[in-house]
Scaffold this active site. Structure first.
Site, mmCIF file in Angstrom:
data_model
loop_
_atom_site.group_PDB
_atom_site.id
_atom_site.type_symbol
_atom_site.label_atom_id
_atom_site.label_comp_id
_atom_site.label_asym_id
_atom_site.label_seq_id
_atom_site.Cartn_x
_atom_site.Cartn_y
_atom_site.Cartn_z
ATOM 1 N N THR A 67 1.345 -0.091 -8.458
ATOM 2 C CA THR A 67 0.958 -0.933 -7.578
ATOM 3 C C THR A 67 -0.542 -0.877 -7.738
ATOM 4 O O THR A 67 -1.205 -2.168 -7.557
ATOM 5 C CB THR A 67 1.228 -0.195 -6.160
ATOM 6 O OG1 THR A 67 2.525 0.067 -6.160
ATOM 7 C CG2 THR A 67 0.574 -1.108 -5.041
ATOM 8 N N ARG B 288 -3.552 2.515 -0.434
ATOM 9 C CA ARG B 288 -2.390 3.492 -0.526
ATOM 10 C C ARG B 288 -2.994 4.726 0.343
ATOM 11 O O ARG B 288 -3.892 5.365 -0.280
ATOM 12 C CB ARG B 288 -1.883 3.520 -1.745
ATOM 13 C CG ARG B 288 -0.614 4.650 -1.646
ATOM 14 C CD ARG B 288 0.158 4.750 -2.982
ATOM 15 N NE ARG B 288 1.161 3.801 -3.179
ATOM 16 C CZ ARG B 288 1.796 3.429 -4.068
ATOM 17 N NH1 ARG B 288 2.068 4.488 -5.182
ATOM 18 N NH2 ARG B 288 2.641 2.416 -4.290
HETATM 19 N N1 CP Z 1 6.697 0.853 -7.041
HETATM 20 C C1 CP Z 1 5.562 1.669 -6.832
HETATM 21 O O1 CP Z 1 5.139 1.658 -5.865
HETATM 22 O O2 CP Z 1 5.227 2.198 -7.990
HETATM 23 P P1 CP Z 1 3.814 3.386 -8.177
HETATM 24 O O3 CP Z 1 4.086 4.477 -7.066
HETATM 25 O O4 CP Z 1 3.708 3.561 -9.561
HETATM 26 O O5 CP Z 1 2.705 2.349 -7.426
#
Ligand code: CP
Length: 339
Positions: free
Chosen positions: A58, A107
């Site tokens: 992400t 995030r």
């Molecule tokens: N799919 C996803 O959110 O992967 P990451 O946690 O690596 O960002």
């Protein structure tokens, strides 16, 4: 919805017509994502990429999408390297960072935290995952992938048959995907999880309200027999108060080529938001599936670039200017563009 200047926090903001606009725009991003063309439409713009929880796809995908549109990226990674650790509030962090950025992706481990941050931001904020709550850009790229994978098979999102497998309690990607599928018609969902990690009732209600058929089970083989998509997920060990508890469920639902051949209809598409847990005790999607042409997990990640580029150009209102700021790529492109 009006994309211009909007925060992208939840799938609840979208209507079906918005998804069509987004996916049409994502299709237009393909020459740029595949490096056949370069565009500088976001030259001078800055993305603040704030990832207070681990991420590979992400974070890099949002950052690369912005770079591919000609913009610059500034990052803060991990709680320990930010002043949140000194007690600064999310709102103050937003007030400061939105002075440095034109759009922010974030995030954070707490549900609702990205919305809280957005409430004090002067620029659009995109939710890159807030705890076990939502991961809207992942659901959008998942649905885009489903539409593309099913395109040549005479099946669409209306009437879709999908099995969601794994940790449906903490898995935010499946929460957002359930909300998204509620915009469509006549979807058959089989929700396969340990009883303790079942899909929260509010998402099941949302699906049933949409008139969808929902089956809840802890049996894998029977559930994958008559579906278009098997969507596997990881046990979200980081959401357990006692991480050792996650060991009770790891490896409960394993898919490999032998199980696929025995139980799935030919051409059943295998999806996973990634990362897949490839440790021997989990091995939820065996690497012997890697040569199965129906394994779409890496196409999903590639599609993430298109969908995130589309979100940026719509929110920053430059979708109509992308081609005007384009030129040819001068370097050798070693990608096999046929793949
Ligand atoms: N799919 C996803 O959110 O992967 P990451 O946690 O690596 O960002």
């Amino acid at each position: 919805m009006n994309f211009t200047g909007a925060h992208i926090l939840s799938i609840e903001q979208f209507e079906r017509a918005d998804i069509e606009v987004l996916f049409g725009t994502a299709d237009n991003m393909e020459p740029y994502a595949q490096r056949r063309r370069i565009t500088r439409v976001l030259e001078g713009a800055i993305l603040g990429n704030m990832f207070f929880e681990a991420s590979t796809r992400t974070r890099i995908s949002f950052g690369s999408a912005f770079n591919l549109l000609g913009g610059d990226v500034r990052e803060s990674v991990g709680m320990d390297s930010s002043s949140l650790i000194k007690g600064e509030s999310l709102q103050d962090t937003a007030r400061v960072l939105s002075g440095f950025s034109d759009v922010i992706c974030m995030r954070h481990p707490e549900p609702g935290s990205v919305a809280q941050f957005a409430s004090a931001s002067r620029v659009p904020v995109m939710n890159g995952g807030d705890g076990s709550n939502e991961h809207p850009s992942q659901a959008l790229l998942d649905l885009y992938t489903i539409a593309k994978e099913l395109q040549g098979r005479g099946r669409g999102i209306d009437g879709l048959r999908i099995a969601m497998v794994g940790d449906l309690k903490f898995g935010r990607t499946v929460h957002s995907l359930c909300k998204l599928l509620s915009l469509y018609q006549n979807v058959q969902l089989t929700l396969v999880s340990p009883v303790e990690l079942a899909m929260p009732e509010k998402y099941i209600e949302c699906l049933r309200k949409a008139g969808h058929q929902v089956v809840i089970t802890d049996q894998l083989e029977a559930s994958i027999a008559h579906v278009d998509i098997v969507y596997s997920t990881r046990i979200q060990e980081e959401r357990f108060s006692d991480r050792a508890q996650a060991d009770l469920y790891r490896g409960r639902f394993r898919l490999n080529q032998a199980i696929y051949t025995e139980h799935c209809e030919p051409n059943t598409v295998i999806m996973h938001p990634l990362p897949r847990d490839s440790r021997v005790e989990a091995n939820e999607l065996d690497t012997d599936l890697d040569t199965n042409p129906n394994l779409a997990i890496f196409r999903q990640a590639d599609n993430g670039l298109l969908v995130r580029m589309a979100l940026f150009v719509l929110v920053l209102d430059v979708a109509h200017l992308v081609d005007r700021h384009a030129k040819d790529v001068p370097w050798h492109n070693s990608r096999d563009l046929a793949k």
